[in-house]
Motif scaffolding. Structure first.
Motif, PDB file in Angstrom:
ATOM      1  N   LEU A 103      45.290  54.110  51.053  1.00 47.98           N
ATOM      2  CA  LEU A 103      45.371  54.288  49.492  1.00 47.98           C
ATOM      3  C   LEU A 103      44.603  53.141  48.325  1.00 47.98           C
ATOM      4  O   LEU A 103      45.606  52.272  48.016  1.00 47.98           O
ATOM      5  CB  LEU A 103      47.015  54.581  48.794  1.00 47.98           C
ATOM      6  CG  LEU A 103      46.568  54.916  47.234  1.00 47.98           C
ATOM      7  CD1 LEU A 103      45.805  56.789  47.991  1.00 47.98           C
ATOM      8  CD2 LEU A 103      48.009  55.172  46.937  1.00 47.98           C
ATOM      9  N   VAL A 104      43.016  53.637  48.105  1.00 48.18           N
ATOM     10  CA  VAL A 104      42.876  52.502  47.584  1.00 48.18           C
ATOM     11  C   VAL A 104      42.943  53.466  46.075  1.00 48.18           C
ATOM     12  O   VAL A 104      42.303  54.175  45.650  1.00 48.18           O
ATOM     13  CB  VAL A 104      41.208  52.264  47.983  1.00 48.18           C
ATOM     14  CG1 VAL A 104      40.378  51.995  46.806  1.00 48.18           C
ATOM     15  CG2 VAL A 104      41.003  52.100  49.521  1.00 48.18           C
ATOM     16  N   ASP A 105      43.318  51.958  45.339  1.00 49.37           N
ATOM     17  CA  ASP A 105      43.836  52.168  43.847  1.00 49.37           C
ATOM     18  C   ASP A 105      42.316  51.802  42.549  1.00 49.37           C
ATOM     19  O   ASP A 105      42.309  50.427  42.579  1.00 49.37           O
ATOM     20  CB  ASP A 105      44.853  52.143  43.413  1.00 49.37           C
ATOM     21  CG  ASP A 105      44.972  52.244  41.363  1.00 49.37           C
ATOM     22  OD1 ASP A 105      44.074  52.690  40.886  1.00 49.37           O
ATOM     23  OD2 ASP A 105      45.887  51.450  40.698  1.00 49.37           O
ATOM     24  N   PHE A 106      41.231  52.075  42.171  1.00 48.08           N
ATOM     25  CA  PHE A 106      40.200  52.330  41.290  1.00 48.08           C
ATOM     26  C   PHE A 106      40.558  51.880  40.402  1.00 48.08           C
ATOM     27  O   PHE A 106      41.349  52.982  39.610  1.00 48.08           O
ATOM     28  CB  PHE A 106      38.851  52.976  41.817  1.00 48.08           C
ATOM     29  CG  PHE A 106      38.275  53.088  43.357  1.00 48.08           C
ATOM     30  CD1 PHE A 106      37.436  52.029  43.530  1.00 48.08           C
ATOM     31  CD2 PHE A 106      38.692  53.717  43.977  1.00 48.08           C
ATOM     32  CE1 PHE A 106      36.901  51.786  44.274  1.00 48.08           C
ATOM     33  CE2 PHE A 106      38.051  54.332  45.160  1.00 48.08           C
ATOM     34  CZ  PHE A 106      37.195  53.316  45.873  1.00 48.08           C
ATOM     35  N   TRP A 107      40.941  50.988  39.294  1.00 51.16           N
ATOM     36  CA  TRP A 107      41.003  50.586  38.592  1.00 51.16           C
ATOM     37  C   TRP A 107      40.534  49.141  37.983  1.00 51.16           C
ATOM     38  O   TRP A 107      39.178  48.734  37.987  1.00 51.16           O
ATOM     39  CB  TRP A 107      42.311  49.588  38.924  1.00 51.16           C
ATOM     40  CG  TRP A 107      42.330  48.412  39.057  1.00 51.16           C
ATOM     41  CD1 TRP A 107      42.891  48.442  39.756  1.00 51.16           C
ATOM     42  CD2 TRP A 107      42.836  47.662  38.693  1.00 51.16           C
ATOM     43  NE1 TRP A 107      42.912  46.573  40.178  1.00 51.16           N
ATOM     44  CE2 TRP A 107      43.337  46.402  39.348  1.00 51.16           C
ATOM     45  CE3 TRP A 107      43.096  46.990  36.830  1.00 51.16           C
ATOM     46  CZ2 TRP A 107      42.930  45.059  39.207  1.00 51.16           C
ATOM     47  CZ3 TRP A 107      43.160  45.594  36.539  1.00 51.16           C
ATOM     48  CH2 TRP A 107      43.120  44.861  38.160  1.00 51.16           C
ATOM     49  N   ALA A 108      40.720  49.070  36.342  1.00 49.75           N
ATOM     50  CA  ALA A 108      39.697  48.094  35.392  1.00 49.75           C
ATOM     51  C   ALA A 108      40.700  46.977  34.729  1.00 49.75           C
ATOM     52  O   ALA A 108      42.188  48.381  34.102  1.00 49.75           O
ATOM     53  CB  ALA A 108      38.690  48.850  34.599  1.00 49.75           C
ATOM     54  N   ASP A 109      41.337  46.710  34.265  1.00 50.42           N
ATOM     55  CA  ASP A 109      41.906  45.400  33.143  1.00 50.42           C
ATOM     56  C   ASP A 109      42.145  46.108  31.805  1.00 50.42           C
ATOM     57  O   ASP A 109      42.923  46.301  31.516  1.00 50.42           O
ATOM     58  CB  ASP A 109      41.448  44.337  32.848  1.00 50.42           C
ATOM     59  CG  ASP A 109      42.492  43.132  32.392  1.00 50.42           C
ATOM     60  OD1 ASP A 109      43.819  43.611  33.426  1.00 50.42           O
ATOM     61  OD2 ASP A 109      42.396  42.487  31.837  1.00 50.42           O
ATOM     62  N   TRP A 110      40.673  47.093  31.128  1.00 53.71           N
ATOM     63  CA  TRP A 110      40.796  47.501  30.173  1.00 53.71           C
ATOM     64  C   TRP A 110      41.366  49.334  29.824  1.00 53.71           C
ATOM     65  O   TRP A 110      41.492  49.868  29.051  1.00 53.71           O
ATOM     66  CB  TRP A 110      39.357  47.640  29.579  1.00 53.71           C
ATOM     67  CG  TRP A 110      38.511  47.805  30.405  1.00 53.71           C
ATOM     68  CD1 TRP A 110      37.593  47.611  31.018  1.00 53.71           C
ATOM     69  CD2 TRP A 110      38.294  49.485  31.061  1.00 53.71           C
ATOM     70  NE1 TRP A 110      36.593  48.309  32.381  1.00 53.71           N
ATOM     71  CE2 TRP A 110      37.403  49.665  31.969  1.00 53.71           C
ATOM     72  CE3 TRP A 110      38.672  50.929  30.262  1.00 53.71           C
ATOM     73  CZ2 TRP A 110      36.267  50.208  32.474  1.00 53.71           C
ATOM     74  CZ3 TRP A 110      38.840  51.940  31.353  1.00 53.71           C
ATOM     75  CH2 TRP A 110      37.276  51.610  32.081  1.00 53.71           C
ATOM     76  N   CYS A 111      41.730  49.929  31.124  1.00 51.94           N
ATOM     77  CA  CYS A 111      42.770  50.494  31.852  1.00 51.94           C
ATOM     78  C   CYS A 111      43.799  51.328  31.457  1.00 51.94           C
ATOM     79  O   CYS A 111      44.817  50.684  31.820  1.00 51.94           O
ATOM     80  CB  CYS A 111      41.689  51.693  32.890  1.00 51.94           C
ATOM     81  SG  CYS A 111      42.710  53.797  33.431  1.00 51.94           S
ATOM     82  N   GLY A 112      44.199  51.351  30.451  1.00 53.97           N
ATOM     83  CA  GLY A 112      45.765  51.701  30.193  1.00 53.97           C
ATOM     84  C   GLY A 112      47.064  51.965  30.589  1.00 53.97           C
ATOM     85  O   GLY A 112      47.716  52.546  31.332  1.00 53.97           O
ATOM     86  N   PRO A 113      46.100  54.037  31.812  1.00 50.05           N
ATOM     87  CA  PRO A 113      46.709  54.791  32.680  1.00 50.05           C
ATOM     88  C   PRO A 113      46.868  53.416  33.797  1.00 50.05           C
ATOM     89  O   PRO A 113      47.945  53.891  34.679  1.00 50.05           O
ATOM     90  CB  PRO A 113      45.718  55.547  32.815  1.00 50.05           C
ATOM     91  CG  PRO A 113      45.414  55.842  30.971  1.00 50.05           C
ATOM     92  CD  PRO A 113      45.531  54.970  30.872  1.00 50.05           C
ATOM     93  N   CYS A 114      45.586  52.700  34.381  1.00 46.22           N
ATOM     94  CA  CYS A 114      45.758  52.461  35.093  1.00 46.22           C
ATOM     95  C   CYS A 114      47.184  51.034  35.383  1.00 46.22           C
ATOM     96  O   CYS A 114      48.207  50.921  36.646  1.00 46.22           O
ATOM     97  CB  CYS A 114      44.834  51.656  35.463  1.00 46.22           C
ATOM     98  SG  CYS A 114      42.713  52.854  35.720  1.00 46.22           S
TER      99      CYS A 114
END
Length: 106
Positions: free
Chosen positions: A23-34
């Motif tokens: 399972l790959v979680d595409f995320w970013a540091d600025w993303c609150g829900p992430c």
């Protein structure tokens, strides 16, 4: 097993060539829900160890794979089996929903 950081360079080896579902979680540091689902994914990774690998890909540091996959919004979860994307989930959800969705797909 904690979640695994995956990069553009390691994606093929870590995800596409994996013997177990990933399972790959595409995320970013600025993303609150992430950030909100991060701890839940860590717990699920421990609970489902051996059944699925949970990997995290920072889309800001690794733009190639998310670009090829058409990732528009995050968090974006993609389950890969035998090198193929078999299920996707967009947005944050409670841990119980995330775990139930993963278990139904692996």
């Amino acid at each position: 097993m904690p979640t695994k950081a995956v990069t553009d360079a390691s994606f093929e080896a870590d995800v596409l060539n994996s013997d177990t579902p990933v399972l790959v979680d595409f995320w970013a540091d600025w993303c609150g829900p992430c950030k909100m689902i991060g701890p839940a994914l860590e717990e699920i990774s421990e609970e489902l160890e051996g059944k699925v690998t949970i990997a995290k890909m920072d889309i800001m540091a690794n733009p190639d794979v998310p670009g090829k996959m058409g990732v528009q919004s995050i968090p974006y979860l993609v389950l890969f089996k035998d090198g193929e994307p078999v299920a996707q989930k967009l947005g944050a959800a409670p841990k119980s929903q995330l775990k139930g969705w993963i278990e139904s797909e692996i």
